[in-house]
Motif scaffolding. Structure first.
Motif, PDB file in Angstrom:
ATOM      1  N   LEU A  38       0.846  -1.184   0.000  1.00 29.73           N
ATOM      2  CA  LEU A  38       0.000   0.000   0.000  1.00 29.73           C
ATOM      3  C   LEU A  38       0.883   1.236   0.000  1.00 29.73           C
ATOM      4  CD1 LEU A  38      -2.877   1.276   0.404  1.00 29.73           C
ATOM      5  CD2 LEU A  38      -2.453   1.103   2.861  1.00 29.73           C
ATOM      6  N   ARG A  39       0.534   2.224  -0.799  1.00 28.74           N
ATOM      7  CA  ARG A  39       1.259   3.503  -0.835  1.00 28.74           C
ATOM      8  C   ARG A  39       0.292   4.578  -0.373  1.00 28.74           C
ATOM      9  NH1 ARG A  39       3.987   4.825  -6.404  1.00 28.74           N
ATOM     10  NH2 ARG A  39       4.902   2.835  -5.848  1.00 28.74           N
ATOM     11  N   ILE A  40       0.746   5.443   0.526  1.00 27.66           N
ATOM     12  CA  ILE A  40      -0.079   6.526   1.046  1.00 27.66           C
ATOM     13  C   ILE A  40       0.657   7.831   0.744  1.00 27.66           C
ATOM     14  CG2 ILE A  40      -1.221   7.474   3.086  1.00 27.66           C
ATOM     15  CD1 ILE A  40      -0.943   4.557   4.256  1.00 27.66           C
ATOM     16  N   GLY A  41       0.229   8.495  -0.322  1.00 26.15           N
ATOM     17  CA  GLY A  41       0.896   9.717  -0.752  1.00 26.15           C
ATOM     18  C   GLY A  41       2.369   9.466  -1.005  1.00 26.15           C
ATOM     19  N   HIS A  42       3.190  10.454  -0.641  1.00 30.30           N
ATOM     20  CA  HIS A  42       4.642  10.327  -0.785  1.00 30.30           C
ATOM     21  C   HIS A  42       5.317  10.143   0.570  1.00 30.30           C
ATOM     22  CE1 HIS A  42       4.375  11.385  -4.977  1.00 30.30           C
ATOM     23  NE2 HIS A  42       3.612  12.407  -4.654  1.00 30.30           N
ATOM     24  N   HIS A  43       4.515   9.986   1.635  1.00 29.18           N
ATOM     25  CA  HIS A  43       5.079   9.997   2.979  1.00 29.18           C
ATOM     26  C   HIS A  43       5.005   8.663   3.721  1.00 29.18           C
ATOM     27  CE1 HIS A  43       0.789  10.595   3.689  1.00 29.18           C
ATOM     28  NE2 HIS A  43       1.011  10.163   4.919  1.00 29.18           N
ATOM     29  N   ARG A  44       4.372   7.637   3.137  1.00 29.39           N
ATOM     30  CA  ARG A  44       4.194   6.386   3.871  1.00 29.39           C
ATOM     31  C   ARG A  44       3.918   5.252   2.890  1.00 29.39           C
ATOM     32  NH1 ARG A  44       2.859   4.769   8.986  1.00 29.39           N
ATOM     33  NH2 ARG A  44       2.568   6.760   9.962  1.00 29.39           N
ATOM     34  N   ALA A  45       4.403   4.043   3.258  1.00 27.51           N
ATOM     35  CA  ALA A  45       4.117   2.851   2.467  1.00 27.51           C
ATOM     36  C   ALA A  45       4.129   1.634   3.382  1.00 27.51           C
ATOM     37  CB  ALA A  45       5.142   2.675   1.354  1.00 27.51           C
ATOM     38  N   GLN A  46       3.349   0.629   3.002  1.00 22.55           N
ATOM     39  CA  GLN A  46       3.342  -0.641   3.706  1.00 22.55           C
ATOM     40  C   GLN A  46       4.039  -1.670   2.831  1.00 22.55           C
ATOM     41  OE1 GLN A  46      -0.672  -1.800   4.604  1.00 22.55           O
ATOM     42  NE2 GLN A  46      -1.069   0.027   5.828  1.00 22.55           N
ATOM     43  N   LEU A  47       4.964  -2.419   3.428  1.00 21.43           N
ATOM     44  CA  LEU A  47       5.680  -3.481   2.726  1.00 21.43           C
ATOM     45  C   LEU A  47       5.392  -4.804   3.414  1.00 21.43           C
ATOM     46  CD1 LEU A  47       9.189  -1.794   2.295  1.00 21.43           C
ATOM     47  CD2 LEU A  47       7.175  -1.613   0.827  1.00 21.43           C
ATOM     48  N   VAL A  48       5.373  -5.892   2.659  1.00 23.01           N
ATOM     49  CA  VAL A  48       5.144  -7.217   3.229  1.00 23.01           C
ATOM     50  C   VAL A  48       6.238  -8.174   2.780  1.00 23.01           C
ATOM     51  CG1 VAL A  48       2.648  -6.977   3.490  1.00 23.01           C
ATOM     52  CG2 VAL A  48       3.572  -7.854   1.349  1.00 23.01           C
ATOM     53  N   LEU A  49       6.478  -9.163   3.617  1.00 23.06           N
ATOM     54  CA  LEU A  49       7.416 -10.237   3.329  1.00 23.06           C
ATOM     55  C   LEU A  49       6.896 -11.464   4.053  1.00 23.06           C
ATOM     56  CD1 LEU A  49      10.163 -11.096   2.070  1.00 23.06           C
ATOM     57  CD2 LEU A  49      11.183 -10.576   4.281  1.00 23.06           C
ATOM     58  N   ASP A  50       6.514 -12.483   3.295  1.00 21.10           N
ATOM     59  CA  ASP A  50       5.892 -13.673   3.870  1.00 21.10           C
ATOM     60  C   ASP A  50       4.711 -13.236   4.742  1.00 21.10           C
ATOM     61  OD1 ASP A  50       7.642 -15.358   2.510  1.00 21.10           O
ATOM     62  OD2 ASP A  50       9.114 -15.292   4.124  1.00 21.10           O
ATOM     63  N   GLY A  51       4.682 -13.581   6.019  1.00 21.77           N
ATOM     64  CA  GLY A  51       3.546 -13.227   6.871  1.00 21.77           C
ATOM     65  C   GLY A  51       3.741 -11.960   7.670  1.00 21.77           C
ATOM     66  N   GLY A  52       4.813 -11.227   7.425  1.00 25.08           N
ATOM     67  CA  GLY A  52       5.103 -10.028   8.206  1.00 25.08           C
ATOM     68  C   GLY A  52       4.969  -8.758   7.397  1.00 25.08           C
ATOM     69  N   ALA A  53       5.085  -7.641   8.090  1.00 23.56           N
ATOM     70  CA  ALA A  53       4.915  -6.348   7.439  1.00 23.56           C
ATOM     71  C   ALA A  53       5.837  -5.308   8.073  1.00 23.56           C
ATOM     72  CB  ALA A  53       3.468  -5.890   7.550  1.00 23.56           C
ATOM     73  N   LEU A  54       6.046  -4.238   7.312  1.00 20.37           N
ATOM     74  CA  LEU A  54       6.873  -3.111   7.718  1.00 20.37           C
ATOM     75  C   LEU A  54       6.218  -1.854   7.168  1.00 20.37           C
ATOM     76  CD1 LEU A  54       9.638  -1.761   8.584  1.00 20.37           C
ATOM     77  CD2 LEU A  54      10.417  -2.320   6.289  1.00 20.37           C
TER      78      LEU A  54
END
Length: 139
Positions: A38-54
């Motif tokens: 998920l990208r939220i504007g230019h100030h935030r993003a969600q990243l995933v890897l297997d079952g986790g997130a950052l």
């Protein structure tokens, strides 16, 4: 717990701040294998890897070493391949892959924002008492 498509998977979700969110997202995906969720504007993003997130956020001011005391540990299966790929992508390796008496093979690295990461697969099931740990049964 109520499901929410706006939130990434996981119970504990680290948030790391970078001076350039887009550059950090691109680099973390390329070097460490994350995928942008998920990208939220230019100030935030969600990243995933297997079952986790950052969650990657915009640094709220000049870069400082205050965040350098933090580290992220990521469970992976192929530590040697991951290490080689991250090194090829320019990651600053702190400690190359090594086996530890607590049953893990780990390597540590710094990303382009100076955050410390450790990547670790289990290589053996070792009782904590065998390496000096104290087990507390919390079940």
């Amino acid at each position: 717990m109520t499901s929410n498509r706006s939130m990434p998977p996981g119970i504990i979700i680290p948030e790391l701040a970078y001076a350039d969110v887009r550059a950090a997202v691109d680099w973390l995906c390329m070097a460490f294998g994350f995928r942008e969720r998920l990208r939220i504007g230019h100030h935030r993003a969600q990243l995933v890897l297997d079952g986790g997130a950052l969650i990657v956020t915009q640094l709220a001011g000049p870069a400082s070493p205050a965040h350098m005391g933090n580290a992220i540990m990521v469970r992976i299966t192929d530590v040697d391949g991951h290490y080689a790929h991250a090194r090829e992508c320019g990651a600053r390796i702190s400690h190359p892959p090594a086996d530890f008496p607590y049953g893990e093979r780990q390597y540590s690295v710094e990303d382009i924002g100076g955050h410390r990461w450790t990547f670790s697969p289990s290589i053996a099931d070792v009782a904590p008492a065998d390496w000096g740990g104290t087990w507390f049964d919390i079940t």
